[in-house]
Scaffold this motif. Structure first.
Motif, PDB file in Angstrom:
ATOM      1  N   GLU A  83     -15.636 -38.626 107.210  1.00 48.86           N
ATOM      2  CA  GLU A  83     -16.979 -37.415 107.286  1.00 48.86           C
ATOM      3  C   GLU A  83     -15.821 -36.324 108.129  1.00 48.86           C
ATOM      4  O   GLU A  83     -15.664 -35.079 107.956  1.00 48.86           O
ATOM      5  N   ARG A  84     -15.291 -36.257 108.908  1.00 47.36           N
ATOM      6  CA  ARG A  84     -14.109 -35.965 109.557  1.00 47.36           C
ATOM      7  C   ARG A  84     -13.437 -34.764 109.178  1.00 47.36           C
ATOM      8  O   ARG A  84     -12.989 -34.170 108.450  1.00 47.36           O
ATOM      9  N   LEU A  85     -12.632 -36.151 108.381  1.00 50.68           N
ATOM     10  CA  LEU A  85     -11.367 -35.082 107.392  1.00 50.68           C
ATOM     11  C   LEU A  85     -12.387 -34.269 106.594  1.00 50.68           C
ATOM     12  O   LEU A  85     -11.537 -33.586 106.323  1.00 50.68           O
ATOM     13  N   GLU A  86     -13.545 -34.997 106.217  1.00 53.90           N
ATOM     14  CA  GLU A  86     -14.008 -33.918 105.072  1.00 53.90           C
ATOM     15  C   GLU A  86     -14.403 -32.334 105.906  1.00 53.90           C
ATOM     16  O   GLU A  86     -13.832 -31.413 105.557  1.00 53.90           O
ATOM     17  N   ARG A  87     -14.786 -32.915 106.987  1.00 50.54           N
ATOM     18  CA  ARG A  87     -15.296 -31.933 107.786  1.00 50.54           C
ATOM     19  C   ARG A  87     -14.060 -30.537 108.261  1.00 50.54           C
ATOM     20  O   ARG A  87     -13.919 -29.162 107.548  1.00 50.54           O
ATOM     21  N   VAL A  88     -13.265 -30.997 109.029  1.00 50.68           N
ATOM     22  CA  VAL A  88     -12.028 -29.911 108.852  1.00 50.68           C
ATOM     23  C   VAL A  88     -10.844 -29.270 108.184  1.00 50.68           C
ATOM     24  O   VAL A  88     -10.905 -28.472 108.636  1.00 50.68           O
ATOM     25  N   MET A  89     -11.136 -30.515 107.587  1.00 46.69           N
ATOM     26  CA  MET A  89      -9.749 -29.989 105.252  1.00 46.69           C
ATOM     27  C   MET A  89     -11.063 -28.259 105.369  1.00 46.69           C
ATOM     28  O   MET A  89     -10.570 -27.684 104.866  1.00 46.69           O
ATOM     29  N   HIS A  90     -12.535 -28.556 105.386  1.00 45.59           N
ATOM     30  CA  HIS A  90     -13.091 -27.858 104.842  1.00 45.59           C
ATOM     31  C   HIS A  90     -13.171 -26.444 106.100  1.00 45.59           C
ATOM     32  O   HIS A  90     -12.887 -25.441 104.971  1.00 45.59           O
ATOM     33  N   SER A  91     -12.886 -26.980 107.052  1.00 46.64           N
ATOM     34  CA  SER A  91     -12.737 -25.498 107.997  1.00 46.64           C
ATOM     35  C   SER A  91     -11.695 -25.627 107.718  1.00 46.64           C
ATOM     36  O   SER A  91     -11.707 -23.590 108.172  1.00 46.64           O
ATOM     37  N   VAL A  92     -10.565 -25.494 107.346  1.00 51.50           N
ATOM     38  CA  VAL A  92      -8.632 -25.119 107.359  1.00 51.50           C
ATOM     39  C   VAL A  92      -9.132 -24.323 106.033  1.00 51.50           C
ATOM     40  O   VAL A  92      -8.651 -22.909 106.165  1.00 51.50           O
ATOM     41  N   ALA A  93     -10.150 -24.950 105.202  1.00 56.42           N
ATOM     42  CA  ALA A  93     -10.161 -23.284 104.144  1.00 56.42           C
ATOM     43  C   ALA A  93     -10.850 -22.334 104.058  1.00 56.42           C
ATOM     44  O   ALA A  93     -10.444 -21.604 103.707  1.00 56.42           O
TER      45      ALA A  93
END
Ligand code: SF4
Ligand code: SF4
Length: 500
Positions: A267-277
């Motif tokens: 979940e962390r991986l997906e959340r942060v990568m989404h925010s970076v985008a």
């Protein structure tokens, strides 16, 4: 299961010890304590290169290892260029072991593979890899690994070769989109992964507010902790290297990895990568803009330019001017990770717009590319500028002997480039180094001399080719001017390092 999975997730990086030089006894003592503390707290993976922390890291480790009975593992790193043959690799490993007072190093690292060509050279008959296999057979090392700074496509090919049991890569939320396929590939093959630069080479630590989006509900607003947890969240990552310069920093990083991630890692991986985008003006490294008809590496340039969004950090012994710090942070990944150094400063972009049409972040790539070439010219960051510099410094000057100080990555590059630009020199190359451990050793097929040999060897000029300590070295060599030796620095004030 990878060979690194058994380790405590934080590895000890040894390149940032608080040591100013061989005579800094206070710094050395502090560093020994840091290592002792790290081992006492359960860290088992120690990453060392012979030049780390002003060349004192292996000596610090020797002292610390002798004072403890806790188990640890250590790297022995061999870089292609500095060493080329199986015999040279053996000698290098023996030197590591002798300096650290050890019988064996668990991890042999083919250090800093820049591209697939270097990998092929390492793998040649009689080459470094063959030397590593022999050392493994004899029990002087246990595993053959590598550290990679190559373009992602080359890294994938190297992973595919199955030559290495573990890899070290530079990975942080800044490069996550780029590195994901590499981590996925390593994971699928059970290849161990150690991560360096988990804080984006200092960018995240310097810009905690900007990157605070990385914090989830359970990170207590601590961007550094969130960034470290993010790096470990990919299942391929076994060890995150923390280059610490104090016990306080060490304990802070240990606290992150001493308990499970409070957020499910996927979940962390997906959340942060989404925010970076979602970041405005931030290039995610998704690479949709690639395929430029003029072969401009748009994605790499745009990703490197992310550095311009943040406060620049002091780096490479430079604290100002601000523009120089920005340039170092921007051009470093372009050369170091992508091998990009333009032939000339002339911008080949024909403004066809293909890249911008495909950009998921709607970034102004055309202007950014033009600005990047302008900055490349300003900072001598082109092959043409390097050629002109070598011409000015060395070509047809009537020199009989030219000393390079110190030997290493810069001197190797200078010798290679001179040959490429002007053919066989009319003078003899000499290599010098301040480190007594290197004196009398062969490096790149030449003997390394100490500075005291300068009057006897009588070089016509000495070219100080390092970037970080060029002024210190120049000052230390002034006394030899009385013997008619001309001293010159390779780099100009505004310039980018020729080697990062
Ligand atoms: S606009 Fe320039 S950089 Fe973009 S694809 Fe066309 S030539 Fe390449
Ligand atoms: S498409 Fe845009 S966001 Fe993606 S790599 Fe290229 S410049 Fe960066």
């Amino acid at each position: 299961m990878s060979i690194l999975q058994k380790h405590f997730p934080l590895g000890l990086g040894t390149s940032r010890f608080p040591i100013s030089g061989p005579n800094d006894t206070e710094g050395i003592e502090k560093s020994i304590k840091i290592v002792r503390k790290a081992l006492d707290m359960g860290i088992t993976y120690v990453d060392v290169g012979f030049n780390y922390s002003a060349g004192m890291a292996p000596i610090v480790l020797k002292e610390a290892f002798q004072q403890t009975s806790t188990p640890f593992t250590v790297t022995a790193k061999v870089m292609y260029g500095q060493d080329r043959t199986a015999d040279e690799a053996r000698k290098r490993v023996e030197l590591y072991l002798k300096t650290m007072g050890l019988e064996k190093a668990q991890y042999f690292t083919c250090w800093t593979i820049w591209n697939y060509e270097i990998f092929q050279n390492i793998m040649k008959k009689g080459g470094i890899y063959e030397g590593a296999l022999k050392l493994k057979e004899e029990g002087l090392i246990d595993h053959i690994c590598c550290s990679l700074h190559a373009p992602p496509a080359d890294i994938l090919k190297i992973i595919d070769s199955n030559a290495f049991e573990a890899i070290t890569v530079s990975y942080s939320m800044l490069s996550a989109a780029n590195l994901k396929p590499i981590l996925d590939a390593a994971y699928a093959k059970d290849i161990g992964v150690t991560v360096m630069n988990p804080l984006g080479g200092g960018v995240i630590a310097q810009n905690k507010d900007y990157f605070s989006f990385a914090c989830g509900d359970k990170d207590e607003g601590n961007t550094i902790h969130a960034a470290l947890r993010f790096v470990k969240a990919h299942p391929a990552v076994d060890v995150v290297l923390g280059g610490v310069k104090s016990e306080k920093e060490l304990m802070d990083s240990i606290s992150v990895f001493s308990k499970p991630d409070p957020e499910p890692p996927a979940e962390r991986l997906e959340r942060v990568m989404h925010s970076v985008a979602e970041l405005k003006g931030f290039c995610t490294g998704c690479k949709y803009c690639e395929g430029c008809p003029k072969n401009i590496p748009t994605a790499a340039i745009m990703q490197a330019r992310n550095a311009l969004l943040f406060e620049p950090a002091a780096t490479y012994n430079r604290t100002e001017p601000e523009e120089l710090l920005y340039h170092i942070q921007m051009f470093r990944p372009l050369l170091h990770d992508e091998g990009w150094l333009p032939e000339t400063a002339e911008n080949p972009c024909v403004k066809c717009g293909k890249c911008e049409r495909q950009c998921t972040q709607k970034l102004g790539i055309i202007d950014a590319v033009a600005d990047t070439y302008r900055r490349a010219e300003q900072t001598y960051f082109t092959k043409e500028a390097h050629k002109e510099r070598l011409r000015d410094l060395l070509y047809q000057k009537g020199y009989k002997k030219v000393g390079l100080y110190p030997n290493g990555g810069f001197s190797n590059l200078i010798i290679r480039l001179y040959q490429e630009f002007f053919g066989t020199p009319e003078f003899e190359w000499l290599q010098f180094n301040s480190d007594p451990k290197t004196w009398g050793q062969m490096a790149d097929e030449r003997i390394v001399h100490g500075p005291k040999e300068i009057p006897e060897l009588q070089p016509d000029m000495i070219l100080i080719c390092t970037y970080k300590y060029d002024q210190d070295i120049l000052d230390s060599l002034r006394e030899y001017e009385q013997y008619g030796v001309k001293l010159e620095k390779l780099h100009r004030k505004e310039e980018m390092p020729w080697v990062f």
